[in-house]
Scaffold this motif. Structure first.
Motif: not given
Length: 270
Positions: A43-46, A107-108, A220-222
């Motif tokens: 999935g998305a990465k943070g 989400n991202s 994805s938000h810092p």
């Protein structure tokens, strides 16, 4: 936080609502929680090593604990970091005769500029027509693991299912479930409110019960990404979703009190 130090209010809330999920002479509500992705599908990465598949599973496990404490019969579509296809997730849900289905995702955004400014929580229910291009993009991303994801819009069988959904009570109840959960998520987390949305998610299209997909934030938000990796924030998410589920089941039980057991989307008599 150790159990002895946890606030009593959420526990008392669950105890007060316990009859909603498991009253006398009733079977518990069957709830399937779907942690998105898993295994090779990260999935998305943070920030750092944070991955959507891990956040989704951690939130799902916390949510299961809360719903089981309230008397629910709860299943996860995956118990660990394993690869489970979207088709298998749907089949598992229907095989269990679920009353509710909740899919957990993060989400991202694709570009550095968009990642820096886009945050917030969205709650989705199934619809043939997306709320907008942004909702369509989220569905396309989450559908990427589906065997027919890219061709779904042109598939006549799936199109028939999607069109038929607007005439089913499960679809109406999916909307009610989304609106029961979403404001509680915003109130509990104080995250940016990106609203209740509609989109054609593959994982929601085949389940035979009220179903929602929750994007618990932008990994994805810092700043929000870091929050999603924290245990205390995950507890807030789980608490808010569980409160929404309990409220939905209580309202549904009241509405369906005079109906046959097969029609109740929640606790029913055996």
């Amino acid at each position: 936080m150790p159990p002895s130090q946890r606030p009593l209010a959420p526990v008392l809330c669950l105890l007060l609502l316990l009859p909603v999920l498991a009253g006398a002479a009733e079977r518990p509500a069957r709830i399937v929680i779907d942690p998105g992705h898993g295994g090779a599908k990260e999935g998305a990465k943070g920030p750092g090593e944070l991955r959507e598949k891990d956040v989704a599973l951690q939130v799902a496990q916390r949510l299961r604990a809360r719903l089981e404490a309230a008397g629910g019969e709860v299943y996860l579509t995956r118990e660990r970091d394993s690869l489970v296809s979207l088709t298998e997730r749907v089949s598992l849900t229907n095989d269990h005769g679920a009353d509710l289905f909740i899919s957990i995702h993060a989400n991202s955004m694709p570009t550095k500029k968009m990642r820096a400014r886009t945050e917030g929580i969205e709650t989705y229910f199934m619809s043939a027509n997306a709320s907008g291009e942004a909702a369509r993009a989220v569905a396309d991303r989450e559908n990427a693991e589906a065997p027919v994801a890219r061709a779904a819009r042109g598939d006549s069988t799936l199109a028939f299912i999607l069109e038929d959904l607007v005439r089913t009570e499960a679809h109406t109840d999916s909307s009610r479930l989304a609106y029961a959960i979403h404001p509680r998520l915003i109130a509990r987390t104080r995250a940016a409110d990106r609203g209740v949305q509609q989109a054609p998610f593959f994982v929601l299209s085949g389940v035979e019960c009220p179903a929602v997909l929750v994007e618990v934030g932008y990994i994805s938000h810092p700043q929000e990404g870091l929050k999603l990796g924290r245990a205390d924030y995950q507890e807030k998410l789980a608490e808010a979703i569980s409160e929404g589920v309990l409220t939905f089941l209580k309202e549904t039980r009241r509405r369906d009190a005079d109906r046959s057991p097969q029609q109740v989307a929640g606790p029913v008599s055996p």
